[in-house]
Design an enzyme around this catalytic site. Structure first.
Site, PDB file in Angstrom:
ATOM      1  N   ALA A   1       8.383  -5.652   9.445  1.00 22.40           N
ATOM      2  CA  ALA A   1       9.770  -5.425   9.046  1.00 22.40           C
ATOM      3  C   ALA A   1      10.447  -4.357   9.902  1.00 22.40           C
ATOM      4  O   ALA A   1      11.646  -4.425  10.149  1.00 22.40           O
ATOM      5  CB  ALA A   1       9.832  -5.031   7.573  1.00 22.40           C
ATOM      6  N   THR A   2       9.685  -3.390  10.375  1.00 25.55           N
ATOM      7  CA  THR A   2      10.284  -2.343  11.216  1.00 25.55           C
ATOM      8  C   THR A   2      10.905  -2.973  12.457  1.00 25.55           C
ATOM      9  O   THR A   2      12.054  -2.685  12.818  1.00 25.55           O
ATOM     10  CB  THR A   2       9.208  -1.306  11.618  1.00 25.55           C
ATOM     11  OG1 THR A   2       8.710  -0.698  10.422  1.00 25.55           O
ATOM     12  CG2 THR A   2       9.775  -0.241  12.542  1.00 25.55           C
TER      13      THR A   2
ATOM     14  N   SER B   1       7.575  -8.454   5.948  1.00 25.71           N
ATOM     15  CA  SER B   1       6.307  -7.986   6.515  1.00 25.71           C
ATOM     16  C   SER B   1       5.159  -8.587   5.707  1.00 25.71           C
ATOM     17  O   SER B   1       5.111  -8.426   4.482  1.00 25.71           O
ATOM     18  CB  SER B   1       6.242  -6.463   6.371  1.00 25.71           C
ATOM     19  OG  SER B   1       6.159  -5.809   7.591  1.00 25.71           O
TER      20      SER B   1
ATOM     21  N   HIS C   1       2.027  -7.842   5.256  1.00 29.05           N
ATOM     22  CA  HIS C   1       1.050  -7.021   4.514  1.00 29.05           C
ATOM     23  C   HIS C   1       1.561  -6.548   3.158  1.00 29.05           C
ATOM     24  O   HIS C   1       0.806  -5.982   2.378  1.00 29.05           O
ATOM     25  CB  HIS C   1       0.594  -5.823   5.357  1.00 29.05           C
ATOM     26  CG  HIS C   1       1.614  -4.756   5.544  1.00 29.05           C
ATOM     27  ND1 HIS C   1       1.560  -3.560   4.871  1.00 29.05           N
ATOM     28  CD2 HIS C   1       2.727  -4.702   6.317  1.00 29.05           C
ATOM     29  CE1 HIS C   1       2.587  -2.805   5.251  1.00 29.05           C
ATOM     30  NE2 HIS C   1       3.309  -3.475   6.120  1.00 29.05           N
TER      31      HIS C   1
ATOM     32  N   CYS D   1       5.905   6.204   4.575  1.00 32.61           N
ATOM     33  CA  CYS D   1       6.546   6.447   5.859  1.00 32.61           C
ATOM     34  C   CYS D   1       7.281   7.779   5.861  1.00 32.61           C
ATOM     35  O   CYS D   1       7.589   8.332   6.899  1.00 32.61           O
ATOM     36  CB  CYS D   1       7.552   5.341   6.149  1.00 32.61           C
ATOM     37  SG  CYS D   1       6.961   3.750   5.637  1.00 32.61           S
TER      38      CYS D   1
HETATM   39  N1  7TS Z   1      11.257  -2.108   4.691  1.00 35.38           N
HETATM   40  C1  7TS Z   1      10.849  -1.796   3.450  1.00 35.38           C
HETATM   41  C2  7TS Z   1      11.762  -2.014   2.287  1.00 35.38           C
HETATM   42  C3  7TS Z   1       9.558  -1.261   3.255  1.00 35.38           C
HETATM   43  O1  7TS Z   1       9.159  -0.971   2.007  1.00 35.38           O
HETATM   44  C4  7TS Z   1       8.720  -1.036   4.363  1.00 35.38           C
HETATM   45  C5  7TS Z   1       7.388  -0.382   4.192  1.00 35.38           C
HETATM   46  C6  7TS Z   1       9.188  -1.410   5.635  1.00 35.38           C
HETATM   47  C7  7TS Z   1      10.471  -1.928   5.755  1.00 35.38           C
HETATM   48  C8  7TS Z   1       8.360  -1.267   6.869  1.00 35.38           C
HETATM   49  O2  7TS Z   1       7.396  -2.248   6.932  1.00 35.38           O
HETATM   50  P1  7TS Z   1       6.378  -2.304   8.173  1.00 35.38           P
HETATM   51  O3  7TS Z   1       5.430  -3.369   7.836  1.00 35.38           O
HETATM   52  O4  7TS Z   1       7.179  -2.569   9.388  1.00 35.38           O
HETATM   53  O5  7TS Z   1       5.744  -0.939   8.238  1.00 35.38           O
HETATM   54  N2  7TS Z   1       7.359   0.513   3.108  1.00 35.38           N
HETATM   55  C9  7TS Z   1       6.396   1.398   2.776  1.00 35.38           C
HETATM   56  C10 7TS Z   1       6.375   2.089   1.555  1.00 35.38           C
HETATM   57  O6  7TS Z   1       7.190   2.014   0.670  1.00 35.38           O
HETATM   58  N3  7TS Z   1       5.296   2.897   1.524  1.00 35.38           N
HETATM   59  O7  7TS Z   1       4.625   2.707   2.646  1.00 35.38           O
HETATM   60  C11 7TS Z   1       5.288   1.794   3.428  1.00 35.38           C
END
Ligand code: 7TS
Length: 388
Positions: free
Chosen positions: A72-73, A202, A204, A327
């Protein structure tokens, strides 16, 4: 002692069926799908099946694009920087509209655009902690390039009315992005009912592997790639395709959608049991109405007990929970979501996020309730805040 994992909004266990489905793609079906020989072409049907499952999971149409990303990032950065490139850098639009409670990968991408002189509007939350249609409507004009509003918040679990908000933007011809990372597998996500232009996720977060995610781009919406390189994904996302990740995410998406009734019934019932027990404890509160929250999340506050102390004490008792987004956990700044929600100062450092999954059991919840009682009692005897 069997540990209890209640930080499923941070990441989830990979479903064993997903792990098994990925297994052949390490040592047998390892060809680069862009090759012209059998080792390359033999993976194509598996990739197609995975994409079919992903498209079906969000009700995308064949003409739409789903880019395979690293998570998602990357998906969120792609949208925000692409819209800047297409509409703002070229002088056609000037503003981005978002909320103060987005994940740092949206918030910091917007902050970076601000540093380039882009105007970013942060919509105020209503008394329920979400953005309503009238607030968004009052902040739209012809200068808005993009509205970016998450489907569900990772910390509180509060769900934004995305169908309504994206519908409003569609009427006005404004691009709408939603970060659905916390919605997939917890709520129905149907982009035919919610006319979004971009949607991020994402794997995971829904029992798939880490380091793989997706970006839905509606048919006819142009994007600028974040990475320049090879011609993978039609040149829109360069880099060798993560075939094991794609296969895993495809099955994880299908299982997540199939599990929605279970999530809504069983996971919600366990969450409610935990939440009711927390609310029955003296001095504790829960953030946001449970009717508009993802079924797996409760964000609780135990008066006079530092959230971080609570996490350490629960960890000692074998329970994994968090104070909020991992994060942001290295930052000493007060939690931005809580500030935006108007949580009072004496409560702002007392938050604990407990997030369940379809693998959480009733016995684990019963043990957690007892552990929370032990931790709050122990910490209140030593906490200066509790004495005040
Ligand atoms: N967007 C949302 C709403 C999320 O909760 C997270 C990860 C991301 C984006 C990023 O996802 P990634 O897979 O690219 O890292 N959120 C969290 C959390 O709430 N605690 O640890 C990670």
């Amino acid at each position: 002692m069997q540990r209890i994992y209640l930080d499923n909004n941070a990441t989830t266990i990979v479903d064993p069926r997903v792990k098994e489905a990925m297994e052949p793609f390490w040592c047998q079906l390892y060809g680069n799908p862009n090759g012209l020989y059998e080792e390359a072409t033999e993976v194509h049907p598996y990739m197609r099946l995975a994409f079919d499952r992903i498209y079906a999971g969000i009700s995308a149409r064949d003409a739409d694009t789903v880019l395979l990303t690293s998570g998602a990032t990357e998906s969120n950065n792609t949208v925000i920087k692409s819209v800047w490139d297409q509409l703002i850098r070229t002088g056609r639009k000037t503003r981005i509209v978002t909320t103060p409670v987005e994940h740092p990968c949206v918030a910091n991408a917007c902050r970076w655009l601000s540093s380039l002189g882009v105007s970013v509007t942060y919509l105020p939350l209503n008394a329920d902690g979400i953005v309503d249609r009238d607030t968004l409507a009052a902040n739209l004009d012809d200068d808005v390039a993009l509205v970016s509003i998450m489907w569900a918040n990772n910390e509180t679990g509060l769900v934004f009315p995305i169908a309504e908000l994206s519908g409003l933007c569609r009427e006005r011809g404004i691009l709408f992005h939603t970060d659905a990372t916390q919605a997939i597998g917890k709520l129905p996500v149907d982009i035919q009912k919610a006319p979004v232009d971009f949607l991020s996720f994402s794997a995971h977060k829904f029992h798939g592997p880490k380091g793989v995610g997706g970006l839905f781009v509606r048919d006819g919406v142009a994007i600028t790639p974040l990475f320049h390189g090879g011609e993978q994904m039609g040149g829109l996302r360069a880099g060798t395709i993560n075939v094991p990740g794609l296969v895993g995410m495809g099955l994880a998406m299908q299982l997540a959608v199939d599990s929605l009734p279970f999530e809504d019934r069983e996971v919600r019932a366990l969450r409610d049991r935990l939440e009711d027990a927390i609310l029955a404890m003296e001095g504790s509160t829960v953030l946001g109405s449970r009717e508009i929250r993802t079924p797996n999340t409760v964000y609780a506050s135990f008066g006079g007990v530092e959230g971080e102390a609570m996490i350490w004490d629960l960890n000692r008792q074998g329970i994994a929970a968090s104070t909020g987004s991992a994060c942001a956990s290295e930052s000493l700044e007060p939690n931005a979501t809580l500030v935006a929600m108007g949580v009072e100062n004496d409560r702002i450092h007392t938050g604990v996020r407990l997030s369940l999954s379809r693998f959480t059991t009733a016995e684990e919840i019963a043990r957690t309730i007892e552990a929370i009682k032990v931790s709050t009692a122990r910490l209140r005897t030593i906490s200066p805040a509790a004495l005040a």
